[in-house]
Design an enzyme around this catalytic site. Structure first.
Site, PDB file in Angstrom:
ATOM      1  N   LYS A 100      28.252  39.411  31.960  1.00 60.21           N
ATOM      2  CA  LYS A 100      28.544  40.724  32.541  1.00 60.21           C
ATOM      3  C   LYS A 100      29.930  40.739  33.179  1.00 60.21           C
ATOM      4  O   LYS A 100      30.665  41.728  33.064  1.00 60.21           O
ATOM      5  CB  LYS A 100      27.480  41.103  33.571  1.00 60.21           C
ATOM      6  CG  LYS A 100      27.731  42.498  34.143  1.00 60.21           C
ATOM      7  CD  LYS A 100      26.588  43.077  34.932  1.00 60.21           C
ATOM      8  CE  LYS A 100      26.924  44.502  35.361  1.00 60.21           C
ATOM      9  NZ  LYS A 100      25.871  45.115  36.192  1.00 60.21           N
ATOM     10  N   HIS A 118      16.588  54.867  30.632  1.00 57.90           N
ATOM     11  CA  HIS A 118      16.669  55.590  31.903  1.00 57.90           C
ATOM     12  C   HIS A 118      15.906  56.915  31.818  1.00 57.90           C
ATOM     13  O   HIS A 118      15.247  57.314  32.796  1.00 57.90           O
ATOM     14  CB  HIS A 118      18.120  55.872  32.271  1.00 57.90           C
ATOM     15  CG  HIS A 118      18.762  54.756  33.045  1.00 57.90           C
ATOM     16  ND1 HIS A 118      20.133  54.657  33.192  1.00 57.90           N
ATOM     17  CD2 HIS A 118      18.245  53.708  33.713  1.00 57.90           C
ATOM     18  CE1 HIS A 118      20.411  53.589  33.921  1.00 57.90           C
ATOM     19  NE2 HIS A 118      19.281  52.993  34.236  1.00 57.90           N
ATOM     20  N   ASN A 149      25.224  49.370  28.756  1.00 63.24           N
ATOM     21  CA  ASN A 149      24.184  50.400  28.779  1.00 63.24           C
ATOM     22  C   ASN A 149      23.313  50.385  27.527  1.00 63.24           C
ATOM     23  O   ASN A 149      22.537  51.323  27.302  1.00 63.24           O
ATOM     24  CB  ASN A 149      24.821  51.783  28.946  1.00 63.24           C
ATOM     25  CG  ASN A 149      25.390  51.994  30.337  1.00 63.24           C
ATOM     26  OD1 ASN A 149      24.677  51.998  31.323  1.00 63.24           O
ATOM     27  ND2 ASN A 149      26.705  52.140  30.411  1.00 63.24           N
ATOM     28  N   ARG A 193      34.282  55.671  56.212  1.00 63.35           N
ATOM     29  CA  ARG A 193      35.156  55.567  55.035  1.00 63.35           C
ATOM     30  C   ARG A 193      35.251  54.132  54.488  1.00 63.35           C
ATOM     31  O   ARG A 193      36.184  53.799  53.770  1.00 63.35           O
ATOM     32  CB  ARG A 193      36.559  56.116  55.330  1.00 63.35           C
ATOM     33  CG  ARG A 193      36.562  57.611  55.614  1.00 63.35           C
ATOM     34  CD  ARG A 193      37.963  58.178  55.501  1.00 63.35           C
ATOM     35  NE  ARG A 193      37.943  59.621  55.699  1.00 63.35           N
ATOM     36  CZ  ARG A 193      38.247  60.206  56.868  1.00 63.35           C
ATOM     37  NH1 ARG A 193      38.593  59.470  57.912  1.00 63.35           N
ATOM     38  NH2 ARG A 193      38.214  61.513  56.972  1.00 63.35           N
ATOM     39  N   LYS A 241      28.963  48.545  41.087  1.00 62.02           N
ATOM     40  CA  LYS A 241      28.338  49.864  41.023  1.00 62.02           C
ATOM     41  C   LYS A 241      27.374  50.014  42.197  1.00 62.02           C
ATOM     42  O   LYS A 241      26.512  49.182  42.414  1.00 62.02           O
ATOM     43  CB  LYS A 241      27.587  50.051  39.705  1.00 62.02           C
ATOM     44  CG  LYS A 241      28.499  50.328  38.521  1.00 62.02           C
ATOM     45  CD  LYS A 241      27.692  50.707  37.292  1.00 62.02           C
ATOM     46  CE  LYS A 241      28.584  51.091  36.135  1.00 62.02           C
ATOM     47  NZ  LYS A 241      27.818  51.475  34.926  1.00 62.02           N
ATOM     48  N   GLU A 264      34.524  51.524  33.245  1.00 65.95           N
ATOM     49  CA  GLU A 264      33.653  52.010  32.167  1.00 65.95           C
ATOM     50  C   GLU A 264      34.331  53.060  31.287  1.00 65.95           C
ATOM     51  O   GLU A 264      33.777  54.110  30.973  1.00 65.95           O
ATOM     52  CB  GLU A 264      32.347  52.579  32.757  1.00 65.95           C
ATOM     53  CG  GLU A 264      31.203  52.579  31.765  1.00 65.95           C
ATOM     54  CD  GLU A 264      29.857  52.868  32.422  1.00 65.95           C
ATOM     55  OE1 GLU A 264      28.925  52.105  32.146  1.00 65.95           O
ATOM     56  OE2 GLU A 264      29.746  53.846  33.185  1.00 65.95           O
ATOM     57  N   ARG A 270      32.808  48.463  28.819  1.00 66.59           N
ATOM     58  CA  ARG A 270      31.722  48.354  29.799  1.00 66.59           C
ATOM     59  C   ARG A 270      30.520  49.211  29.428  1.00 66.59           C
ATOM     60  O   ARG A 270      29.389  48.952  29.876  1.00 66.59           O
ATOM     61  CB  ARG A 270      32.240  48.709  31.199  1.00 66.59           C
ATOM     62  CG  ARG A 270      31.215  48.458  32.299  1.00 66.59           C
ATOM     63  CD  ARG A 270      31.825  48.514  33.678  1.00 66.59           C
ATOM     64  NE  ARG A 270      30.810  48.335  34.711  1.00 66.59           N
ATOM     65  CZ  ARG A 270      31.072  48.157  35.995  1.00 66.59           C
ATOM     66  NH1 ARG A 270      32.322  48.123  36.415  1.00 66.59           N
ATOM     67  NH2 ARG A 270      30.100  48.012  36.881  1.00 66.59           N
ATOM     68  N   HIS A 311      12.135  49.230  36.062  1.00 64.83           N
ATOM     69  CA  HIS A 311      13.375  49.431  35.305  1.00 64.83           C
ATOM     70  C   HIS A 311      13.384  48.609  34.017  1.00 64.83           C
ATOM     71  O   HIS A 311      13.643  49.144  32.925  1.00 64.83           O
ATOM     72  CB  HIS A 311      14.571  49.047  36.175  1.00 64.83           C
ATOM     73  CG  HIS A 311      15.890  49.103  35.469  1.00 64.83           C
ATOM     74  ND1 HIS A 311      16.533  50.283  35.181  1.00 64.83           N
ATOM     75  CD2 HIS A 311      16.676  48.110  34.963  1.00 64.83           C
ATOM     76  CE1 HIS A 311      17.657  50.036  34.541  1.00 64.83           C
ATOM     77  NE2 HIS A 311      17.778  48.721  34.399  1.00 64.83           N
ATOM     78  N   HIS A 334      19.792  51.663  27.610  1.00 63.90           N
ATOM     79  CA  HIS A 334      19.640  52.399  28.863  1.00 63.90           C
ATOM     80  C   HIS A 334      19.637  53.908  28.680  1.00 63.90           C
ATOM     81  O   HIS A 334      19.121  54.623  29.542  1.00 63.90           O
ATOM     82  CB  HIS A 334      20.747  52.015  29.842  1.00 63.90           C
ATOM     83  CG  HIS A 334      20.545  50.671  30.479  1.00 63.90           C
ATOM     84  ND1 HIS A 334      20.407  49.518  29.728  1.00 63.90           N
ATOM     85  CD2 HIS A 334      20.453  50.297  31.781  1.00 63.90           C
ATOM     86  CE1 HIS A 334      20.242  48.491  30.563  1.00 63.90           C
ATOM     87  NE2 HIS A 334      20.270  48.936  31.795  1.00 63.90           N
ATOM     88  N   GLU A 387      17.164  42.686  31.384  1.00 66.14           N
ATOM     89  CA  GLU A 387      18.623  42.760  31.443  1.00 66.14           C
ATOM     90  C   GLU A 387      19.261  41.508  30.834  1.00 66.14           C
ATOM     91  O   GLU A 387      20.316  41.587  30.198  1.00 66.14           O
ATOM     92  CB  GLU A 387      19.094  42.937  32.888  1.00 66.14           C
ATOM     93  CG  GLU A 387      18.792  44.305  33.486  1.00 66.14           C
ATOM     94  CD  GLU A 387      19.612  45.429  32.858  1.00 66.14           C
ATOM     95  OE1 GLU A 387      20.680  45.158  32.278  1.00 66.14           O
ATOM     96  OE2 GLU A 387      19.180  46.597  32.954  1.00 66.14           O
TER      97      GLU A 387
END
Length: 355
Positions: free
Chosen positions: A217, A242, A235, A115, A137, A227, A231, A259, A238, A179
Site C-alpha cells: 500500500k 461499499h 479501491n 485547525r 485518509k 488518488e 491509488r 467491511h 470497493h 484487504e
C-alpha cells in the site's frame, strides 16, 4: 522488522514502537496528551498500551461507542467538545487506539481541531493495520454512505503491534484479511498465493504478511498520494463492496456486514466484470471465487436488492463527470482504472456470485 517511512510519518512494528513513542512525547513537550478509544479498546487494549508508556501523567482518555454506525460527524462533535472542555490546545497530542473507525475518525478530529493538532495512530484490528495505517485518509460516514467526509492528513507516527490481534474475534480477523487479499490481487501473484492455505500460517507468518501488505500500500500511496490515478487501484472490489455495505447497514431486514465481508463480495463481482470486459482469465475467476467463498461463505441477495445497491453507486468517491468508475483486473497484478460498466453486467455478476 524495520520501521517504514510513509508520507511525512513513520510506521513502527511491535515492541520497537514504544520507545519511539516515548521519545517522540519527550522531544515535543506536548501541552496535553489525549487518548481516543472506543468501548472495546478501552477495556482490551488501553491498559497494555499505558503499561508501555513512560509519560502516563497528564493524560485524558476520551471514549466513543464502538462500531461503524458511530463513525459520524455527531461523534466528532462529541470528541471536539471533550477536547475543548479538557483544555486541549494546538500543542496537544491525540493518540487513537482502535480499529479503522477510531483511527479514521480520530485522525479527522485531530486534523480539524484548532485547525490541526498532532496525532498518532495505534491500529488494533487487522483491517486497520493493513489499510488505515497507510495513506493518511481520515474521515467519517455521511449517514450510511461510507467515508464521504474527510481529509488526507498524515499522523506523526503509526504503531502496528500484532499483540492487539489477540483481542480480536475471528470475524474481525477475516474482515482484515480481505484487504490483504486485495493487495495480492492488485500487486502480484506471489503475494496472493501465500493466502491459499491461510489456516496453516503461524503468527510469525502473519507478521511478515502484514509487513508486506503495508509495503504494497505504501508503494501505491507514495506514487499517487492524492488518488489521481494509481491509488485508485486500492479501491478494487470497493465500488460495489461499499455500496453493499451501506445497503446492509441501512436495511433493517438485513444483517450488517463487516467491511471485509462486503469487500470480499465486491471482489468476486469485480473479477467477473473484469473477465467479461478486460479479459481476466476465467479459470482464475473461478479459483479466487472458490477461495473467497471458503473464507467468507455466501451472502444471499434478492432481485429487489439490486436496484437500491446500484443507486448507491453514484456516491462512490472515484466517480467523476457523472460516470461510475470501476477498478478492474486484466490479470493478477495488472489493474485498469476508470472503467465504465453497464448495469446489466453488474446484475450478471451478482448472479455469478450466487451460483
Amino acid at each position: 522488522m524495520d520501521s517504514i517511512t510513509a508520507n511525512n510519518g513513520i510506521i513502527h512494528f511491535n515492541k520497537t514502537g514504544y520507545p519511539a513513542i516515548n521519545q517522540h512525547i519527550k522531544q515535543h513537550n506536548f501541552s496535553k496528551i489525549f487518548i481516543l478509544v472506543d468501548s472495546n479498546t478501552h477495556e482490551c487494549c488501553l491498559p497494555y498500551f499505558l503499561s508501555n508508556l513512560e509519560h502516563a501523567n497528564n493524560i485524558e482518555v476520551i471514549e466513543i461507542e464502538a462500531g461503524e454506525i458511530h463513525k459520524t460527524i455527531d461523534t466528532c462533535v462529541g470528541v471536539w467538545n471533550s477536547l475543548s472542555e479538557l483544555d486541549g490546545d494546538r500543542k496537544s497530542l491525540l493518540i487513537n487506539i482502535g480499529g479503522g473507525v477510531v483511527t479514521d475518525l480520530g485522525g479527522f478530529v485531530a486534523s480539524t481541531f484548532k485547525r490541526g493538532i498532532a496525532y498518532i495512530n495505534i491500529p488494533t484490528s487487522l483491517l486497520a493495520m493493513v489499510d488505515a495505517s497507510v495513506g493518511g485518509k481520515t474521515g467519517v460516514d455521511l449517514g450510511t454512505l461510507k467515508n464521504q467526509i474527510g481529509v488526507i492528513s498524515t499522523p506523526d507516527m503509526v504503531l502496528i503491534d500484532t499483540k492487539f490481534l489477540d483481542t480480536l474475534p475471528p470475524e474481525q480477523m477475516r474482515s482484515g484479511l480481505a484487504e490483504m487479499l486485495k493487495h495480492g490481487l492488485i500487486s502480484n501473484e506471489t503475494y496472493w498465493n501465500k493466502f491459499t492455505n491461510f489456516s496453516e500460517l503461524t503468527l510469525k507468518d502473519l507478521d511478515a504478511l502484514i509487513y508486506e501488505s503495508v509495503l504494497i500500500k505504501k508503494a501505491v500511496v507514495d506514487a499517487d498520494p492524492f488518488e489521481n490515478g494509481l491509488r485508485k487501484t486500492l479501491n478494487f472490489g470497493h465500488t460495489l463492496g461499499h455500496a453493499i455495505e451501506s445497503y446492509f447497514l441501512s436495511n433493517t431486514h438485513k444483517t450488517d456486514l463487516l467491511h471485509g465481508e462486503a469487500i470480499a463480495i465486491g471482489m468476486v463481482l469485480a473479477l467477473y466484470i473484469s473477465e467479461k470486459l478486460v479479459g481476466f482469465p476465467q479459470q482464475k475467476t473461478q479459483s479466487i471465487k472458490t477461495l473467497l467463498r471458503k473464507y467468507y461463505g455466501k451472502v444471499e441477495f434478492e432481485d429487489s436488492d439490486y436496484k437500491p445497491i446500484l443507486e448507491l453507486l453514484k456516491y462512490d468517491k472515484k466517480n467523476s463527470h457523472g460516470n461510475i468508475n470501476f477498478v478492474l483486473l486484466e490479470d493478477i497484478g495488472k489493474t485498469k482504472i476508470d472503467c465504465l460498466v453497464e448495469e446489466s453486467l453488474i446484475i450478471e455478476a451478482f448472479q455469478f456470485y450466487l451460483e
